[in-house]
Design a protein around this motif. Structure first.
Motif, PDB file in Angstrom:
ATOM      1  N   LEU A 114      68.231   0.223 -24.557  1.00  0.00           N
ATOM      2  CA  LEU A 114      67.377   0.423 -23.387  1.00  0.00           C
ATOM      3  C   LEU A 114      67.046   1.891 -23.190  1.00  0.00           C
ATOM      4  N   ILE A 115      68.021   2.751 -23.383  1.00  0.00           N
ATOM      5  CA  ILE A 115      67.795   4.184 -23.235  1.00  0.00           C
ATOM      6  C   ILE A 115      66.834   4.667 -24.322  1.00  0.00           C
ATOM      7  N   ASP A 116      67.038   4.209 -25.556  1.00  0.00           N
ATOM      8  CA  ASP A 116      66.152   4.602 -26.659  1.00  0.00           C
ATOM      9  C   ASP A 116      64.716   4.175 -26.408  1.00  0.00           C
ATOM     10  N   GLU A 117      64.528   3.011 -25.801  1.00  0.00           N
ATOM     11  CA  GLU A 117      63.187   2.499 -25.517  1.00  0.00           C
ATOM     12  C   GLU A 117      62.587   3.122 -24.257  1.00  0.00           C
ATOM     13  N   GLY A 118      63.407   3.817 -23.480  1.00  0.00           N
ATOM     14  CA  GLY A 118      62.916   4.408 -22.240  1.00  0.00           C
ATOM     15  C   GLY A 118      62.818   3.411 -21.104  1.00  0.00           C
ATOM     16  N   ASP A 119      63.485   2.255 -21.228  1.00  0.00           N
ATOM     17  CA  ASP A 119      63.407   1.208 -20.207  1.00  0.00           C
ATOM     18  C   ASP A 119      64.491   1.315 -19.146  1.00  0.00           C
ATOM     19  N   LEU A 120      65.272   2.368 -19.172  1.00  0.00           N
ATOM     20  CA  LEU A 120      66.385   2.492 -18.231  1.00  0.00           C
ATOM     21  C   LEU A 120      66.131   3.675 -17.310  1.00  0.00           C
ATOM     22  N   ASP A 121      66.082   3.394 -16.016  1.00  0.00           N
ATOM     23  CA  ASP A 121      65.844   4.428 -15.019  1.00  0.00           C
ATOM     24  C   ASP A 121      67.177   4.764 -14.366  1.00  0.00           C
ATOM     25  N   LEU A 122      67.691   5.945 -14.630  1.00  0.00           N
ATOM     26  CA  LEU A 122      69.009   6.312 -14.111  1.00  0.00           C
ATOM     27  C   LEU A 122      68.898   7.204 -12.879  1.00  0.00           C
ATOM     28  N   ASP A 123      68.424   6.617 -11.784  1.00  0.00           N
ATOM     29  CA  ASP A 123      68.535   7.321 -10.518  1.00  0.00           C
ATOM     30  C   ASP A 123      69.658   6.644  -9.740  1.00  0.00           C
ATOM     31  N   LEU A 124      70.178   7.326  -8.757  1.00  0.00           N
ATOM     32  CA  LEU A 124      71.353   6.848  -8.046  1.00  0.00           C
ATOM     33  C   LEU A 124      71.133   5.467  -7.434  1.00  0.00           C
ATOM     34  N   GLU A 125      69.960   5.227  -6.897  1.00  0.00           N
ATOM     35  CA  GLU A 125      69.690   3.936  -6.256  1.00  0.00           C
ATOM     36  C   GLU A 125      69.679   2.796  -7.277  1.00  0.00           C
ATOM     37  N   SER A 126      69.056   3.010  -8.441  1.00  0.00           N
ATOM     38  CA  SER A 126      69.021   1.936  -9.440  1.00  0.00           C
ATOM     39  C   SER A 126      70.408   1.687 -10.021  1.00  0.00           C
ATOM     40  N   VAL A 127      71.213   2.739 -10.190  1.00  0.00           N
ATOM     41  CA  VAL A 127      72.582   2.563 -10.681  1.00  0.00           C
ATOM     42  C   VAL A 127      73.399   1.768  -9.662  1.00  0.00           C
ATOM     43  N   PHE A 128      73.255   2.105  -8.376  1.00  0.00           N
ATOM     44  CA  PHE A 128      73.965   1.385  -7.317  1.00  0.00           C
ATOM     45  C   PHE A 128      73.546  -0.082  -7.284  1.00  0.00           C
ATOM     46  N   GLU A 129      72.225  -0.333  -7.307  1.00  0.00           N
ATOM     47  CA  GLU A 129      71.739  -1.710  -7.242  1.00  0.00           C
ATOM     48  C   GLU A 129      72.196  -2.514  -8.449  1.00  0.00           C
ATOM     49  N   PHE A 130      72.179  -1.913  -9.633  1.00  0.00           N
ATOM     50  CA  PHE A 130      72.633  -2.595 -10.839  1.00  0.00           C
ATOM     51  C   PHE A 130      74.108  -2.979 -10.690  1.00  0.00           C
ATOM     52  N   GLY A 131      74.943  -2.040 -10.261  1.00  0.00           N
ATOM     53  CA  GLY A 131      76.365  -2.311 -10.089  1.00  0.00           C
ATOM     54  C   GLY A 131      76.628  -3.366  -9.026  1.00  0.00           C
ATOM     55  N   LEU A 132      75.897  -3.301  -7.936  1.00  0.00           N
ATOM     56  CA  LEU A 132      76.069  -4.284  -6.864  1.00  0.00           C
ATOM     57  C   LEU A 132      75.695  -5.682  -7.348  1.00  0.00           C
ATOM     58  N   ARG A 133      74.588  -5.797  -8.108  1.00  0.00           N
ATOM     59  CA  ARG A 133      74.201  -7.106  -8.644  1.00  0.00           C
ATOM     60  C   ARG A 133      75.285  -7.682  -9.539  1.00  0.00           C
ATOM     61  N   ARG A 134      75.858  -6.860 -10.416  1.00  0.00           N
ATOM     62  CA  ARG A 134      76.917  -7.334 -11.319  1.00  0.00           C
ATOM     63  C   ARG A 134      78.146  -7.770 -10.529  1.00  0.00           C
ATOM     64  N   LEU A 135      78.489  -7.012  -9.498  1.00  0.00           N
ATOM     65  CA  LEU A 135      79.632  -7.351  -8.656  1.00  0.00           C
ATOM     66  C   LEU A 135      79.408  -8.689  -7.952  1.00  0.00           C
ATOM     67  N   LEU A 136      78.238  -8.865  -7.365  1.00  0.00           N
ATOM     68  CA  LEU A 136      77.942 -10.114  -6.666  1.00  0.00           C
ATOM     69  C   LEU A 136      77.860 -11.291  -7.634  1.00  0.00           C
ATOM     70  N   ASP A 137      77.314 -11.063  -8.833  1.00  0.00           N
ATOM     71  CA  ASP A 137      77.292 -12.121  -9.855  1.00  0.00           C
ATOM     72  C   ASP A 137      78.718 -12.541 -10.220  1.00  0.00           C
ATOM     73  N   GLY A 138      79.611 -11.570 -10.316  1.00  0.00           N
ATOM     74  CA  GLY A 138      81.013 -11.878 -10.627  1.00  0.00           C
ATOM     75  C   GLY A 138      81.663 -12.692  -9.529  1.00  0.00           C
ATOM     76  N   TYR A 139      81.411 -12.329  -8.279  1.00  0.00           N
ATOM     77  CA  TYR A 139      81.957 -13.111  -7.166  1.00  0.00           C
ATOM     78  C   TYR A 139      81.418 -14.533  -7.193  1.00  0.00           C
ATOM     79  N   ALA A 140      80.113 -14.674  -7.461  1.00  0.00           N
ATOM     80  CA  ALA A 140      79.508 -16.007  -7.493  1.00  0.00           C
ATOM     81  C   ALA A 140      80.162 -16.858  -8.578  1.00  0.00           C
ATOM     82  N   ALA A 141      80.411 -16.273  -9.743  1.00  0.00           N
ATOM     83  CA  ALA A 141      81.052 -17.024 -10.830  1.00  0.00           C
ATOM     84  C   ALA A 141      82.458 -17.457 -10.430  1.00  0.00           C
ATOM     85  N   LEU A 142      83.199 -16.601  -9.763  1.00  0.00           N
ATOM     86  CA  LEU A 142      84.546 -16.958  -9.310  1.00  0.00           C
ATOM     87  C   LEU A 142      84.507 -18.085  -8.289  1.00  0.00           C
ATOM     88  N   ILE A 143      83.568 -18.013  -7.371  1.00  0.00           N
ATOM     89  CA  ILE A 143      83.448 -19.034  -6.330  1.00  0.00           C
ATOM     90  C   ILE A 143      83.076 -20.381  -6.954  1.00  0.00           C
TER      91      ILE A 143
END
Length: 82
Positions: free
Chosen positions: A39-68
């Motif tokens: 993704l970085i090589d293709e330039g498809d990854l935007d590393l600003d603080l908000e996108s990093v936070f949103e990406f991490g939050l989505r993964r966290l919530l997906d993990g909770y959903a799988a556990l539930i």
């Protein structure tokens, strides 16, 4: 959120990301994250603080959903006196 983070760290979003570049480069160079490297090589990854936070939050919530979803259904509770 952004104002609080800037107040807490003393850094703007861009300054924080700029300071993390070396860490990201080491992580990518480790070879364990080939998809992220692509993704970085293709330039498809935007590393600003908000996108990093949103990406991490989505993964966290997906993990909770799988556990539930894995939990067995709760047994009905009997109320006292029934």
């Amino acid at each position: 959120m952004r104002a609080q983070a800037e107040q807490d760290s003393g850094l703007t979003d861009e300054q924080w990301v700029d300071r993390q570049v070396t860490t990201f480069q080491h992580v990518i160079a480790s070879g364990g994250y080939s998809t992220m490297a692509a993704l970085i090589d293709e330039g498809d990854l935007d590393l600003d603080l908000e996108s990093v936070f949103e990406f991490g939050l989505r993964r966290l919530l997906d993990g909770y959903a799988a556990l539930i979803e894995q939990r067995p259904p709760a047994e009905p509770q009997l109320s006292p006196g029934s």
